[in-house]
Design a protein around this motif. Structure first.
Motif, short mmCIF file in Angstrom:
data_model
loop_
_atom_site.label_atom_id
_atom_site.label_comp_id
_atom_site.label_asym_id
_atom_site.label_seq_id
_atom_site.Cartn_x
_atom_site.Cartn_y
_atom_site.Cartn_z
N MET A 1 0.85 -1.21 0.00
CA MET A 1 0.00 0.00 0.00
C MET A 1 0.88 1.25 0.00
SD MET A 1 -3.40 0.65 0.48
CE MET A 1 -4.50 1.95 0.90
N THR A 2 0.54 2.21 -0.83
CA THR A 2 1.30 3.47 -0.86
C THR A 2 1.14 4.20 0.46
OG1 THR A 2 0.71 3.57 -3.19
CG2 THR A 2 1.63 5.56 -2.22
N ARG A 3 2.28 4.67 1.00
CA ARG A 3 2.24 5.37 2.30
C ARG A 3 2.11 6.87 2.05
NH1 ARG A 3 3.59 3.75 7.58
NH2 ARG A 3 4.68 5.55 8.44
N ILE A 4 0.98 7.42 2.51
CA ILE A 4 0.74 8.86 2.33
C ILE A 4 0.64 9.50 3.70
CG2 ILE A 4 -0.76 10.60 1.29
CD1 ILE A 4 -2.03 8.23 -0.32
N VAL A 5 1.48 10.50 3.94
CA VAL A 5 1.41 11.23 5.22
C VAL A 5 0.83 12.61 4.97
CG1 VAL A 5 2.76 12.30 7.06
CG2 VAL A 5 3.29 9.97 6.35
N VAL A 6 -0.19 12.95 5.75
CA VAL A 6 -0.74 14.31 5.74
C VAL A 6 -0.24 14.99 7.00
CG1 VAL A 6 -2.84 15.71 5.78
CG2 VAL A 6 -2.81 13.55 4.49
N VAL A 7 0.44 16.12 6.84
CA VAL A 7 0.97 16.85 8.00
C VAL A 7 0.02 17.98 8.34
CG1 VAL A 7 2.92 18.15 8.94
CG2 VAL A 7 3.33 16.36 7.24
N ARG A 23 -11.24 8.03 -1.53
CA ARG A 23 -10.70 7.39 -2.73
C ARG A 23 -10.08 6.05 -2.40
NH1 ARG A 23 -9.35 11.24 -7.57
NH2 ARG A 23 -8.75 9.19 -8.29
N GLY A 24 -10.39 5.54 -1.21
CA GLY A 24 -9.94 4.18 -0.85
C GLY A 24 -8.51 4.13 -0.36
N LEU A 25 -7.90 5.28 -0.08
CA LEU A 25 -6.51 5.29 0.40
C LEU A 25 -6.51 5.42 1.93
CD1 LEU A 25 -5.31 7.57 -2.50
CD2 LEU A 25 -4.61 5.18 -2.14
N ARG A 26 -5.37 5.09 2.53
CA ARG A 26 -5.31 5.09 4.00
C ARG A 26 -4.18 5.99 4.47
NH1 ARG A 26 -8.10 1.52 6.59
NH2 ARG A 26 -6.59 1.30 8.27
N PRO A 27 -4.46 7.31 4.51
CA PRO A 27 -3.39 8.24 4.91
C PRO A 27 -3.09 8.17 6.39
CG PRO A 27 -5.47 9.40 4.70
CD PRO A 27 -5.73 7.99 4.24
N ILE A 28 -1.90 8.65 6.74
CA ILE A 28 -1.52 8.82 8.15
C ILE A 28 -1.53 10.32 8.42
CG2 ILE A 28 0.34 8.48 9.84
CD1 ILE A 28 1.27 6.23 7.75
N LEU A 29 -2.21 10.71 9.46
CA LEU A 29 -2.34 12.13 9.77
C LEU A 29 -1.44 12.46 10.96
CD1 LEU A 29 -4.00 14.70 9.07
CD2 LEU A 29 -5.77 13.88 10.62
N ILE A 30 -0.45 13.34 10.74
CA ILE A 30 0.45 13.72 11.83
C ILE A 30 0.18 15.17 12.22
CG2 ILE A 30 2.86 13.96 12.59
CD1 ILE A 30 3.71 11.93 10.55
N ALA A 31 -0.15 15.39 13.47
CA ALA A 31 -0.39 16.76 13.96
C ALA A 31 -0.24 16.78 15.47
CB ALA A 31 -1.80 17.22 13.57
N ASP A 136 9.81 14.62 18.62
CA ASP A 136 10.09 13.62 19.67
C ASP A 136 11.15 12.60 19.24
OD1 ASP A 136 8.79 12.06 17.83
OD2 ASP A 136 7.05 11.59 19.09
N GLY A 137 11.77 12.83 18.08
CA GLY A 137 12.84 11.95 17.62
C GLY A 137 12.37 10.84 16.69
N ALA A 138 11.05 10.68 16.55
CA ALA A 138 10.54 9.62 15.67
C ALA A 138 10.79 10.00 14.20
CB ALA A 138 9.05 9.41 15.91
N ARG A 139 10.93 8.99 13.36
CA ARG A 139 11.08 9.24 11.91
C ARG A 139 10.02 8.42 11.16
NH1 ARG A 139 16.70 9.24 8.80
NH2 ARG A 139 16.70 11.26 9.79
N HIS A 140 9.39 9.06 10.18
CA HIS A 140 8.39 8.36 9.35
C HIS A 140 8.82 8.46 7.89
CE1 HIS A 140 5.17 7.87 12.44
NE2 HIS A 140 5.88 8.81 13.02
N GLU A 141 8.62 7.39 7.17
CA GLU A 141 8.90 7.40 5.72
C GLU A 141 7.56 7.44 4.99
OE1 GLU A 141 12.08 7.10 4.60
OE2 GLU A 141 12.93 6.88 6.61
N ALA A 142 7.55 8.12 3.85
CA ALA A 142 6.30 8.19 3.09
C ALA A 142 6.60 8.18 1.60
CB ALA A 142 5.54 9.46 3.44
N ASP A 143 5.65 7.64 0.83
CA ASP A 143 5.78 7.76 -0.63
C ASP A 143 5.38 9.17 -1.07
OD1 ASP A 143 6.43 4.93 -1.33
OD2 ASP A 143 4.55 4.61 -0.24
N PHE A 144 4.36 9.71 -0.37
CA PHE A 144 3.91 11.09 -0.65
C PHE A 144 3.64 11.80 0.66
CE2 PHE A 144 2.71 8.81 -4.49
CZ PHE A 144 3.15 9.67 -5.48
#
Ligand SMILES: Cc1cc2nc3c(=O)[nH]c(=O)nc-3n(C[C@H](O)[C@H](O)[C@H](O)COP(=O)(O)OP(=O)(O)OC[C@H]3O[C@@H](n4cnc5c(N)ncnc54)[C@H](O)[C@@H]3O)c2cc1C
Length: 360
Positions: A1-7, A23-31, A136-144
């Motif tokens: 699954m494509t990794r999409i992060v919304v900031v 659209r059937g995608l599963r974004p990750i929301l960071i805030a 907080d030191g965490a790192r996230h990778e995203a395709d978009f």
């Protein structure tokens, strides 16, 4: 699954996340966890189709909104008049943004949004995606990455942002007595150093705000609401309305908000797309930022969904219409400021009439 992060989880970020979900995608929301500030904002009726498309129109009820009955102004001369420039059937809604955004978030949660609580420090573009480093030191990778971080515009960096002025808002919110007659209309009044703004909020509340450049704001004002009340008392219509509503500005708790015009030089970059104020934060005088946040959030979602399907045309069109919209907005803003000639020799107005070079 494509990794999409919304900031960011303001209106742009939530509209974007909802658009992606639809659209059937599963974004990750960071805030970060904090709730939005109420700034007496008016949600323009231009937002209606976007709210409808996102299934959010039913969220506008008596708790979250108050129908706006138009805008009055003292601008260009000392006469109070009703502005009908937009020629729209309805002027939109005065909103309790904190409540409305909480309701929007409930709909995202109901659809199972993945949320990360945190503040993004940097967004680094890589060949096939981007990496995000959090405070907080965490790192996230995203395709978009879709950057909806508001004025922070974390993905752009200072070098890619154009700051056009130093506008700042100084405001207070008063709760009215039961017998006060609340006018659900906006009032704008031009004065020597900027402009005043009054607007209703749901729940018998009224916002009184003064917009000026940060360097023109009297030093010490933050701790001196009595001085601010004195400034308000020197206006024509605002002072009358404040008095008739029984608001004691000298006892109010003053808040400040950056309101300058800042636009990113690029809206769409490979793997990173910006929406809302992260793409372009415009002068609140036009009261269009929220509708733009909803529009651009959904457009950014569509752009990414199409990019995943191998179609870059939607993203290209999005960027083009955004840049055209910004240019049209800036031209309209310049002519609106130019129409106020009573104070044209004073710094606030000179700067907006192009007499003094940009001082960002
Ligand atoms: C005083 C004032 C009055 C205004 N009045 C009006 C009005 O009447 N009508 C109107 O339409 N517009 C108005 N606006 C403009 C409107 O508020 C903005 O255009 C709108 O809020 C933009 O929405 P957004 O989602 O892009 O950004 P925001 O609402 O700013 O949301 C940004 C989100 O990003 C998050 N965030 C920030 N930094 C980071 C980070 N580093 N990492 C992760 N998340 C982050 C924030 O916590 C927030 O969730 C006004 C603005 C001001 C300042």
């Amino acid at each position: 699954m494509t990794r999409i992060v919304v900031v960011g989880a303001g209106m742009a970020g939530m509209a974007c996340a909802r658009g992606l979900q639809r659209r059937g995608l599963r974004p990750i929301l960071i805030a970060p966890p904090q709730a939005a500030h109420n700034r007496g904002e008016t949600l323009s009726s231009r937002a209606r189709p976007f709210l409808e498309a996102l299934g959010w129109l039913p969220l506008l009820d008596d708790a979250t909104t108050l129908s706006c009955e138009g805008r009055y102004s003292i601008w260009g001369n000392a006469t109070l008049r009703r502005d009908d420039t937009q020629g729209e059937a309805e002027s939109g809604w005065h909103i309790d943004r904190r409540k409305l955004e909480a309701r929007m978030m409930e709909t995202l949660d109901a659809d199972g949004i993945e949320r990360v609580s945190g503040t993004v420090r940097t967004v680094t573009r890589m060949r096939h995606g981007a990496s995000l480093d959090l405070a907080d030191g965490a790192r996230h990778e995203a395709d978009f990455v879709i950057d909806c971080s508001g004025r922070a515009s974390v993905s752009a960096g200072d070098a890619n942002l154009m700051r056009l002025d130093k506008l700042v808002a100084c405001y207070a919110i008063a709760t009215l007595d039961d017998d006060a007659e609340v006018a659900a209309a906006t009032l704008v009044e031009a004065v020597a150093d900027g402009w005043w703004y009054m607007s209703a909020l749901p729940g018998r509340r009224v916002l009184v705000g003064f917009f000026t450049d940060s360097d023109l704001l009297s030093s010490g004002l933050r701790r001196d609401p009595a001085r601010w009340a004195q400034m308000a008392s020197e206006t024509l219509a605002v002072s009358q309305r404040v008095t008739s509503l029984g608001i004691d500005l000298a006892r109010s708790s003053l808040q400040f908000a950056a309101s300058s015009t800042v636009t990113a030089t690029r809206i769409v970059e490979p793997r990173v797309i910006r929406a809302g104020d992260a793409a372009s934060a415009l002068d609140p005088l036009a009261a269009n930022g929220l509708a733009t946040a909803l529009w651009s959030g959904t457009q950014a979602a569509d752009s990414v969904a199409e990019l995943i399907a191998g179609n870059g045309a939607v993203a290209a069109r999005y960027e083009q219409s955004y840049l055209q919209g910004i240019a049209a907005h800036l031209a309209a803003q310049r002519s609106l400021y130019a129409s106020e000639r009573r104070f044209r020799t004073l710094p606030f107005w000179q700067r907006r009439n192009g007499i003094e070079p940009s001082h960002a």
